[in-house]
Design an enzyme around this catalytic site. Structure first.
Site, PDB file in Angstrom:
ATOM      1  N   ASP A 194      45.290 -19.930  22.665  1.00 24.78           N
ATOM      2  CA  ASP A 194      44.806 -20.768  21.720  1.00 24.78           C
ATOM      3  C   ASP A 194      44.590 -21.424  20.966  1.00 24.78           C
ATOM      4  O   ASP A 194      44.806 -21.733  19.290  1.00 24.78           O
ATOM      5  CB  ASP A 194      46.490 -21.281  21.326  1.00 24.78           C
ATOM      6  CG  ASP A 194      47.365 -20.364  21.882  1.00 24.78           C
ATOM      7  OD1 ASP A 194      47.261 -19.737  21.622  1.00 24.78           O
ATOM      8  OD2 ASP A 194      48.677 -20.603  23.012  1.00 24.78           O
ATOM      9  N   ASP A 214      48.817 -23.983  25.203  1.00 25.05           N
ATOM     10  CA  ASP A 214      48.426 -23.805  26.473  1.00 25.05           C
ATOM     11  C   ASP A 214      46.600 -24.216  26.091  1.00 25.05           C
ATOM     12  O   ASP A 214      46.530 -24.499  27.479  1.00 25.05           O
ATOM     13  CB  ASP A 214      48.759 -22.730  27.494  1.00 25.05           C
ATOM     14  CG  ASP A 214      48.145 -21.267  26.804  1.00 25.05           C
ATOM     15  OD1 ASP A 214      47.313 -21.383  26.148  1.00 25.05           O
ATOM     16  OD2 ASP A 214      48.734 -20.265  27.029  1.00 25.05           O
ATOM     17  N   ASP A 227      53.167 -22.260  20.573  1.00 32.63           N
ATOM     18  CA  ASP A 227      53.677 -21.193  21.580  1.00 32.63           C
ATOM     19  C   ASP A 227      54.749 -20.766  22.525  1.00 32.63           C
ATOM     20  O   ASP A 227      54.428 -21.957  22.231  1.00 32.63           O
ATOM     21  CB  ASP A 227      51.783 -21.156  22.465  1.00 32.63           C
ATOM     22  CG  ASP A 227      51.392 -19.838  22.924  1.00 32.63           C
ATOM     23  OD1 ASP A 227      51.833 -18.546  22.223  1.00 32.63           O
ATOM     24  OD2 ASP A 227      51.453 -19.970  24.308  1.00 32.63           O
TER      25      ASP A 227
END
Length: 631
Positions: free
Chosen positions: A528, A524, A331
Site C-alpha cells: 500500500d 499493511d 485496507d
C-alpha cells in the site's frame, strides 16, 4: 545529571550562599557601615555572586552581538541585569540572573530526562554480536558482521542483526519494538529481527542484512531524526520568537525613553530611573523561554511516549496531523483481517476435489500472496514446481500457467470473462477463485479470511473518539467486503478495486472532506505504499520487520493490533492539548505581566516569576506528553 549540569548547580549554590551572606551583612541591625553605606563597595561585593552565576550568559550575549545575532534570551538577561546593577538594584540584578539559571538548569534536566526515557524505552541498539568462529564465539561490533555470518544469541541478550534461525528454539521478547510484552516463540527456519530480546534458549542465527540495514538501525534512525520534521506549531513559535524578541527590545527602549521625554516636555519630572527600571522589568518579563523551550519539548516527549507504546512517529508534523484525523480509510487484508486464508469449500468441480486442489496449488506455487499460500496449505503436499511453466500474473484478476502441459487459469470472475469462460456464481461468503482448465470451467474454490480479534473494538473505539467516517477499500468481491464492513461497523466500503484504484478513491475522499479535517490511510505497509504516501497521514500497521512500511508511512505501528490506531490518535491529541495549554498560558501570563510592568505595578520579582516560573510550569506540563500507558 551530567557534568555540565553539575557545574551549573554548584555555581547556583555558591551564588545563593553569597547572596544570603551579603544580604545578612548589609541588613539592618547587622549592617557593617562600610558595606551598607558605600554604593561602590556594595556594587563590588554583589558583582561576585553576579559573575559567578552569570558570566556564561554575558559571554553568550557578547558573542551574539559580535556575530550580529543580537536578539536572544541571553541578550535580554544581560541587558536587564546589567541595567538593574547600574540603577543600584544589586539584589534584584543578581536574583534575576540566579533564577534564570535555575530555570535553565531545570529545563536542561527536563529535556535530558525526556531523552533518557526515550533512550531507555527504545534501548534496542545492541552493543555486540557473538560471531561463531572455529575457536568458539567472539564478540564483535555489529557493524562489522557481514551478511551470511552465523551469530549466537544466548538468553538475556538482544538479537543484534536481522536473520534466520538455523539452530535452536526460544521465546523472544518484542516489547521494545511493539510495546507488547507477549513473547513470541521461534525455531529453525523462522525469521527474527534485531532489537528483540532472547528470553530462553540459545539461538544460532544466520544474518540476512548488514547492521546498517537492519530493523533496529532503521527504527533508531527514524526516532532520532523525528525532531527534524517540525509541526506548524513549532514553526510558528520559531517565527514568533524571531520577530518577538527584537520587538520587545525596541519596546523596552521606547518605554525607557519616550515617557520621560514626554514628561520633560510637559514640565514634569522626567524620572528616568523609574522608567528605565520599568523597561528592564519589561525585558525580563518578555523573555520567550517558556514557549521556545516547552513546545518542542512537548512534541519530543509525545514522540517518545508514542515509541513506548510501539507507535513510531516520523516527525512532530505527523503527530499534529494525526490529532486532526476525522476520516480513516482501511485496507482490508492484513489490516482488519488476519490475512490468514482458509479453504472453506470447493464447488461445481467436474474433477475430484483433491485433483482440482492439486492443480490450483501448483498454478499458485510461485506466488507469495496469502491466498496462494492458503491453497498450498490446504493441498498439504509437496509441490513439484517442474510441473509448472509459462506463469503469467494478471494484475487484479489472477494467474495463468501451464500445469502438466494444460492451460490453467485461476482467479476472479474478471479473469474468466477475459478468457470467455462461463462460470458459476457462488453464494457463500468468501473469496471465490474460479478455475478453468484448457478453456473449460472446472469449478471454484471458496477461501475465507479471518477477522482480527480487536478489529470490531477498534472501529468502535474510533467512533467514541470522534472518527465517525470509516472507509474500507479492498480488491475482494462485493459480498465479502460488505459482510466484513457490516460485522465491524464500518460506515463505507468500496470493493473489487485494482491496486491503482485505491489511490484514486483516496484522492476522491481527500477532495470531498472538509479542509480542516485530516484523512488517514491504514494499510499493511507492503503493498500500500502509494496510498500511504497520498493520504494526509499514512499509518502502516503490523510493520514489525517491514522495510516498506517504515519507508512509506508517516506513522508506524509495530504490531498488528488495530486498537493501536485509536491509541496513536489519543497520544497525538493529548500532545496537541498540552502544546496549546502552554501557548495560551505562557502568552497570557506574559501579556498581563508586561502590562503591569509598563504601568509600574510589577517589579523585578514578578518579572522573575513571569519568566522562570512560567517556564518551569510549562516544562512540567510538557513532560506529561511522555506519560503514555502501554496498550
Amino acid at each position: 545529571m551530567n557534568k555540565k549540569q553539575k557545574k551549573v548547580l554548584i555555581r547556583i549554590i555558591i551564588a545563593t550562599v553569597l547572596l544570603i551572606v551579603i544580604g545578612v551583612v548589609t541588613s539592618e541591625g547587622l549592617a557593617i557601615p562600610i558595606l551598607s553605606d558605600n554604593m561602590w563597595v556594595q556594587l563590588v561585593i554583589y558583582l561576585i555572586p553576579y559573575l559567578v552565576i552569570g558570566y556564561d550568559i554575558l559571554k553568550k550575549a557578547f558573542k551574539g552581538i559580535k556575530n550580529r545575532q543580537v536578539f536572544d534570551e541571553n541578550f535580554l538577561m544581560a541587558v536587564a541585569t546589567v541595567g538593574a546593577m547600574a540603577l543600584g538594584e544589586y539584589r534584584e540584578g543578581v536574583a534575576v540572573m540566579l533564577f534564570y539559571q535555575i530555570g535553565e538548569l531545570f529545563q536542561s534536566y527536563a529535556v535530558g530526562k525526556s531523552r533518557r526515557n526515550i533512550s531507555e524505552l527504545m534501548d534496542i541498539r545492541p552493543d555486540y554480536a557473538n560471531v561463531e568462529t572455529e575457536n568458539g564465539t567472539e564478540q564483535v561490533d555489529p557493524d562489522e558482521v557481514e551478511i551470511g555470518t552465523v551469530i549466537v544469541v544466548t538468553p538475556g541478550e538482544k538479537i543484534p542483526i536481522d536473520g534466520i534461525v538455523v539452530d535452536g528454539n526460544a521465546s523472544i521478547n518484542t516489547s521494545a519494538l511493539t510495546g507488547e510484552s507477549v513473547p513470541r516463540n521461534v525455531s529453525v527456519g523462522d525469521e527474527v529481527i534485531s532489537g528483540c530480546i532472547n528470553m530462553t534458549g540459545v539461538l544460532k542465527i544466520k544474518t540476512t542484512r548488514e547492521f546498517g540495514e537492519s530493523t533496529v538501525s532503521k527504527i533508531l534512525d527514524l526516532v532520532e531524526n523525528a525532531s527534524s520534521k517540525k509541526s506548524r506549531s513549532e514553526n510558528f513559535i520559531s517565527r514568533f520568537a524571531h520577530f518577538y524578541t527584537p520587538a520587545v527590545c525596541y519596546g523596552a527602549l521606547a518605554l525607557a525613553l519616550i515617557p520621560p521625554i514626554v514628561r520633560m516636555i510637559m514640565g514634569l519630572p522626567a524620572d528616568f530611573t523609574d522608567w528605565i527600571y520599568r523597561a528592564l522589568t519589561f525585558l525580563v518579563i518578555s523573555c520567550p523561554c517558556a514557549l521556545v523551550i516547552s513546545i518542542p519539548l512537548t512534541f519530543f516527549a509525545g514522540i517518545g511516549g508514542a515509541s513506548r507504546a510501539g507507535v513510531l512517529v516520523k516527525g512532530s508534523n505527523y503527530l499534529e496531523a494525526l490529532s486532526q484525523v476525522k476520516h480513516i480509510v482501511f485496507d482490508k487484508t492484513g489490516t482488519l483481517t488476519k490475512g490468514i486464508f482458509e479453504v472453506t469449500g470447493i464447488h461445481h468441480s467436474i474433477r475430484e476435489e483433491d485433483e482440482l486442489l492439486d492443480i490450483a496449488a501448483h498454478a499458485e506455487s510461485f506466488s507469495n500472496h496469502p491466498i496462494a499460500k492458503s491453497i498450498m496449505a490446504a493441498h498439504g503436499k509437496d509441490i513439484d514446481k517442474s510441473r509448472v511453466t509459462d506463469i503469467e500474473e494478471i494484475s487484479g484478476k489472477g494467474i495463468k500457467a501451464k500445469v502438466d502441459g494444460r492451460d490453467v487459469a485461476i482467479g476472479n470472475s474478471k479473469l474468466m470473462e477475459l478468457n470467455s469462460v462461463a462460470y458459476h456464481e457462488c453464494h457463500h461468503v468468501g473469496t471465490i477463485l474460479h478455475i478453468a482448465i484448457d478453456g473449460e470451467y472446472a469449478g471454484h474454490i471458496v477461501i475465507s479470511d479471518v477477522l482480527k480479534d480487536n478489529s470490531k473494538a477498534a472501529i468502535s473505539k474510533l467512533k467514541n473518539i470522534g472518527v465517525n467516517h470509516t472507509v474500507m477499500l479492498t480488491g475482494d468481491i462485493k459480498s465479502v467486503a460488505e459482510y466484513v464492513a457490516e460485522e465491524l461497523g464500518i460506515s463505507e466500503v468500496v470493493s473489487e478495486l485494482l491496486p491503482g484504484d485505491k489511490v484514486a478513491k483516496v484522492e476522491e475522499l481527500l477532495e470531498t472532506k472538509p479542509s480542516k479535517e485530516k484523512l488517514a490511510f491504514v494499510g499493511d505497509g507492503i503493498n500500500d505504499a502509494p496510498v500511504l504516501s497520498r493520504a494526509d497521514v499514512g499509518i502502516a500497521m503490523g510493520a514489525l520487520g517491514s522495510d516498506a512500511a517504515i519507508e512509506a508511512a508517516d506513522i508506524v505501528l509495530m504490531d498488528d493490533d488495530p486498537l493501536k490506531i485509536a491509541k496513536a490518535i489519543g497520544i497525538a491529541r493529548k500532545c496537541m492539548r498540552i502544546v496549546y495549554e502552554n501557548i495560551y498560558f505562557a502568552i497570557g501570563v506574559k501579556l498581563i505581566c508586561l502590562l503591569l510592568g509598563a504601568l509600574g505595578i510589577a517589579n523585578m520579582w514578578l518579572a522573575i516569576f513571569a519568566d522562570v516560573g512560567v517556564m518551569v510550569i510549562a516544562v512540567l506540563n510538557a513532560i506529561r506528553a511522555l506519560m503514555v500507558k502501554r496498550v
